[in-house]
Design an enzyme around this catalytic site. Structure first.
Site, PDB file in Angstrom:
ATOM      1  N   ASP A 341      24.606 -12.076  37.040  1.00 32.03           N
ATOM      2  CA  ASP A 341      24.725 -11.533  38.199  1.00 32.03           C
ATOM      3  C   ASP A 341      23.348 -11.113  38.785  1.00 32.03           C
ATOM      4  O   ASP A 341      22.406 -10.756  37.933  1.00 32.03           O
ATOM      5  CB  ASP A 341      25.369  -9.971  38.220  1.00 32.03           C
ATOM      6  CG  ASP A 341      26.652  -9.869  37.637  1.00 32.03           C
ATOM      7  OD1 ASP A 341      27.042 -10.955  37.106  1.00 32.03           O
ATOM      8  OD2 ASP A 341      27.087  -8.806  37.335  1.00 32.03           O
ATOM      9  N   SER A 398      24.782  -4.326  35.592  1.00 31.70           N
ATOM     10  CA  SER A 398      24.366  -4.682  36.941  1.00 31.70           C
ATOM     11  C   SER A 398      24.129  -3.349  37.736  1.00 31.70           C
ATOM     12  O   SER A 398      24.724  -2.420  37.369  1.00 31.70           O
ATOM     13  CB  SER A 398      25.608  -5.480  37.500  1.00 31.70           C
ATOM     14  OG  SER A 398      25.405  -7.007  37.129  1.00 31.70           O
ATOM     15  N   GLU A 520      34.708  -5.599  39.780  1.00 29.40           N
ATOM     16  CA  GLU A 520      33.454  -5.714  39.278  1.00 29.40           C
ATOM     17  C   GLU A 520      32.267  -5.763  40.746  1.00 29.40           C
ATOM     18  O   GLU A 520      32.974  -6.326  41.735  1.00 29.40           O
ATOM     19  CB  GLU A 520      32.945  -6.661  38.402  1.00 29.40           C
ATOM     20  CG  GLU A 520      33.835  -7.030  37.180  1.00 29.40           C
ATOM     21  CD  GLU A 520      33.316  -7.953  36.141  1.00 29.40           C
ATOM     22  OE1 GLU A 520      33.354  -7.717  35.031  1.00 29.40           O
ATOM     23  OE2 GLU A 520      32.930  -9.089  36.481  1.00 29.40           O
TER      24      GLU A 520
HETATM   25  C1  FRU Z   1      29.869  -9.275  36.359  1.00 31.55           C
HETATM   26  C2  FRU Z   1      29.509  -8.340  35.011  1.00 31.55           C
HETATM   27  C3  FRU Z   1      29.356  -6.936  35.593  1.00 31.55           C
HETATM   28  C4  FRU Z   1      28.525  -6.312  34.547  1.00 31.55           C
HETATM   29  C5  FRU Z   1      27.702  -7.585  34.028  1.00 31.55           C
HETATM   30  C6  FRU Z   1      27.373  -7.620  32.853  1.00 31.55           C
HETATM   31  O1  FRU Z   1      29.698 -10.408  36.232  1.00 31.55           O
HETATM   32  O2  FRU Z   1      30.791  -8.441  34.315  1.00 31.55           O
HETATM   33  O3  FRU Z   1      30.752  -6.029  35.942  1.00 31.55           O
HETATM   34  O4  FRU Z   1      27.746  -5.348  34.983  1.00 31.55           O
HETATM   35  O5  FRU Z   1      28.566  -8.915  34.594  1.00 31.55           O
HETATM   36  O6  FRU Z   1      26.458  -8.642  32.582  1.00 31.55           O
END
Ligand code: FRU
Length: 821
Positions: A341, A398, A520
């Protein structure tokens, strides 16, 4: 004096070699035996290696003696016996070249090695002694091996151990385990397979299993071999994965031994004591070893298949070329290793910041850090050192950044600066469940150095397992900061005066929109609706992969109101609005603090999909971002919807353009253009009133083609990447997918950006967008427009060749874990 001595079995592997005309199985006689292979690998590379072993006084014994000699292995410690015949093994290969064995060793000459046969004075003088467990299955070889290992240890010689588990040769599993454990006590370097690791530790998790071994035996370097996937290493204070090489494997016999021989060779060559080797050095050595191992799998047999240094270097170069093949020309990608992300998007003092989920030691998702890049224009990015490292509260998931202009947090001593609000992810010590809590870090020097806030975490909800990805903005109407974050199946809203104390103000989402996966990466902002003079709020929600949903992870949005406390959906709960109809736009969020005079809401997404993100064929780097896009709202019959187009700054990429007008395309007369570059932008206005549809094919100089098509009858725009190049790394990748798109006055407008790893298709000014990764077998060099029946008119067709953007590393001090971030 020899560099390396190996002790243990040397034998003949009989490998299948087809059938006779009468249908009888044939076998080829291949010298082997793990410690013998390791010695041969080392000798091939130029080290001096000797072997301590015993063969029978028979034809095969003589053959082995001669083969070792011809391979450059010192055979002064090879002894002969007439107590038993030379050990033989019959190898059975399955379709993938994987083996099983039947051994003829009841007993075999190698088990008659006696302490009296071992040149202890030579062992004392060498630099590495390597052994396995097979010479410990029977006496007297067991005692001979143990005494040799003990002597090496005593003399400070490095001890390398490969358990090389062959249960058929042991009386019982327990016995095998007991002797392997003995070996582990002496090992400085351990090479172990996944199966062996789980046999010894009971754990199928390589990270946990290797940690257990490290803690129990204090082994300096543990390497877990992962077949074609490469290997995993664990040092005293670092661990990670090193990817393998894709080759057409025909016989895996001896690959692990070649791997180990290559690794030992490089360790010797470096001249650096094991505990002083830096992680980057080990990664280099393991890459070399992976290359060596992969070469052996392309040949039949073991001992005589060992690679030379030149062959390994050639393999390394090919891999670099292949990896570079998909390195994007203008999409952002990390300098190396894994990225997911986008995080912490913020504009501050003339720079756009892009942080990202980053695993700096592997090309698969792992312990999350925040990688960092800055740009003056959203197109040219400069890599910066890692901004946030995992700490005592866990990994850094994230989150976002805001500018605390008025020092509401009190962290900036009367000035302003950047605050990152992110999720700390660890395991709850009480329950053993994953735990996600929100924390802060701040920077007083334009994002160059970061300090974690001492009172972290600032927001925790004990009962929520999924509780993450905070996005924060200043809400002037209520004069406070608003945080939106996700909690499994809904979004939550919190308010704060100082970014530190947060109060729950509302919830939204249970039963609304799509719940195909966990929610997310939310985002929330207001946008004007066209030039109507009114605004609407947009709530972005990404939804995680669900094995039963072919689309994998994707992003939806809601249109409605935000009253300062919660979000109110304008649409019925069951209405789902998708942000992108391609497969590779996920976790997208928007930049904070864009200057008022700019006024744009710019989003960037991770251009991959959790369904196959860990498998894409890019090698040592993995992951790219979409183009940055401006979001707008427009009112349609069905209500207010989002549109998106790349930021205007992408226009600076154009280097040569060609335009055509009013080209008639018929079934028998497609329109084709040869391109001289593989980075392209295509703009087409297509009149479909006399045709049934149109196809734009992006063809490589090899076999692959990606199809962008429009079916006029179904009013359906699609991307077909089933023949787009490499697709077999995951069963879901090869596919055709699309979206409804109504023509306007019988016409559609397509705007396409093609990179080496992706295609982005924007239709009718960004009303429908498809973003897809592709991995063509060779550069794309031809664009052809065709139709099935009738005729279509290309009112206009512009094709721009694009520049490749360099993504340099910022000149700066090396990232270090030494600071408090
Ligand atoms: C989305 C996610 C988020 C999390 C991050 C972990 O792609 O699953 O929810 O914070 O990636 O790398």
């Amino acid at each position: 004096m020899l560099d390396v001595m190996t002790i243990g079995e040397v034998l003949i592997d009989f490998t299948p070699a087809g059938r006779t005309a009468e249908g009888n199985e044939q076998f080829t006689c291949n010298p082997g035996g793990a410690p013998a292979n390791v010695a041969a690998a080392l000798a091939r590379l130029g080290a001096s290696a000797g072997m301590i072993t015993k063969v029978g006084k028979d034809h095969f014994g003589a053959l082995l003696h001669e083969t070792l000699l011809n391979s450059g292995v010192d055979v002064s410690a090879l002894s002969l016996t007439d107590e038993a015949s030379t050990t033989l093994a019959f190898v059975h290969l399955d379709d993938d070249g994987d083996r099983s064995f039947s051994f003829h060793r009841k007993p075999g000459a190698d088990t008659f090695l006696r302490p009296g046969d071992v040149p202890f004075d030579e062992i004392e003088k060498c630099r590495i002694l390597h052994f396995g467990s097979l010479s410990m299955t029977h006496e007297p070889a067991r005692t001979a091996t143990r005494e040799a290992v003990a002597k090496a240890k005593e003399a400070g010689v490095l001890v390398s151990f490969d358990p090389n588990l062959r249960l058929a040769l042991w009386d019982s599993k327990e016995e095998a385990k007991q002797h392997i454990l003995w070996g582990l006590n002496y090992a400085d370097i351990l090479k172990i397979s996944e199966e062996e690791l789980s046999f010894i530790t009971g754990s199928t998790d390589v990270e946990k299993g290797s940690l257990m071994l490290r803690q129990q035996f204090g082994i300096n370097l543990i390497v877990v071999t992962l077949a074609e996937k490469g290997c995993y290493y664990r040092l005293a204070d670092a661990d990670g994965y090193v990817p393998g090489f894709r080759v057409k494997s025909i016989d895996t016999t001896g690959a692990g031994d070649a791997f180990l021989g290559c690794l030992l060779y490089r360790i010797l060559d470096s001249g650096v004591p094991l505990h002083l080797l830096e992680e980057q050095q080990i990664i280099g050595m393991l890459t070399f070893a992976n290359a060596g191992g992969s070469i052996v799998t392309t040949r039949k047999g073991a001992l005589q298949s060992m690679p030379t240094t030149e062959e390994i270097h050639k393999q390394l170069e090919t891999k670099t070329r292949n990896e570079d093949k998909y390195k994007p020309g203008f999409h952002f990608s990390p300098p190396s290793h894994w990225m997911n992300d986008p995080n912490g998007l913020v504009y501050y003092e003339g720079e756009y910041h892009l942080f990202y989920q980053y695993h700096p030691f592997g090309n698969k998702w792992g312990p999350m850090h925040w990688g960092h890049a800055v740009s003056p224009d959203l197109i040219h990015w400069e890599h910066r050192p890692i901004a946030l490292f995992p700490d005592e509260h866990g990994a850094i998931f994230s989150g976002c950044c805001v500018v605390d202009w008025n020092n509401s947090s009190g962290l900036f001593e009367g000035s302003h600066g950047l605050v990152a609000i992110f999720t700390h992810a660890d395991t709850c010590p009480k329950t053993g469940q994953p735990r996600q809590r929100q924390s802060l870090a701040y920077s007083r020097d334009k994002g160059r150095t970061w300090h974690k806030y001492e009172g972290n975490p600032v927001l925790a909800e004990e009962d929520l397992i999924d509780f993450r990805d905070p996005k924060v903005f200043w809400h002037p109407q209520s004069e406070r900061w608003v945080m939106v974050l996700v909690a499994g199946d809904h979004a939550r809203f919190y308010g704060s005066k100082d970014l530190i104390e947060w109060t729950l103000t509302g919830e939204f989402g249970k039963g609304e929109g799509s719940h195909d996966g966990v929610w997310e990466c939310p985002d929330l902002f207001a946008l004007p609706v066209g030039d109507s003079g009114r605004s609407k709020w947009v709530l972005i929600i990404s939804i995680g992969d669900n094995p039963s949903i072919p689309e994998g992870s994707r992003t939806q949005y809601f249109i409605g109101e935000f009253d300062g406390n919660t979000f109110i959906n304008d649409n019925p709960a069951e209405r789902i609005l998708w942000l992108d109809y391609g497969r590779d736009n996920y976790a997208g969020v928007t930049w904070s603090d864009m200057p008022e005079q700019d006024g744009r809401r710019v989003m960037i997404g991770w251009m991959s999909n959790w369904k196959y993100a860990n498998e894409t064929p890019t090698g040592a780097w993995r992951g790219a971002m979409t183009l940055p896009r401006v979001l707008s709202l427009t009112s349609r019959g069905e209500g207010v919807v989002l549109t998106q187009m790349p930021v205007r700054e992408v226009e600076q990429l154009r280097k040569a353009s060609e335009s055509r007008e009013n080209v008639t395309v018929m079934a028998e007369t497609p329109f084709t253009l040869q391109t001289s570059g593989d980075l392209l932008e295509i703009e087409a206005e297509i009149d479909l009133r006399s045709g049934n549809g149109v196809q734009i094919r992006l063809k490589s100089s090899g076999e692959s083609e990606t199809r962008i098509g429009y079916d006029a009858e179904r009013e359906w725009l699609f991307v077909d990447r089933s023949n787009s190049g490499l697709t077999d790394f995951h069963p879901s990748f090869a596919c055709e997918h699309g979206a409804r798109l109504a023509p306007v006055n019988g016409k559609i407008k397509l705007h396409i950006w093609l990179d080496r790893n992706a295609v982005e298709v924007y239709a009718n000014e960004g009303l429908v967008v498809l973003t897809d990764q592709i991995f063509p077998d060779a550069p794309i060099e031809r664009v052809s427009v065709s139709t099935g029946s009738g005729q279509v008119m290309l009112n206009s067709f512009h094709i721009h060749e694009l520049k490749s953007v360099p993504f340099p590393n910022g000149a700066e001090e090396k990232p270090s874990r030494g600071n408090d971030a």
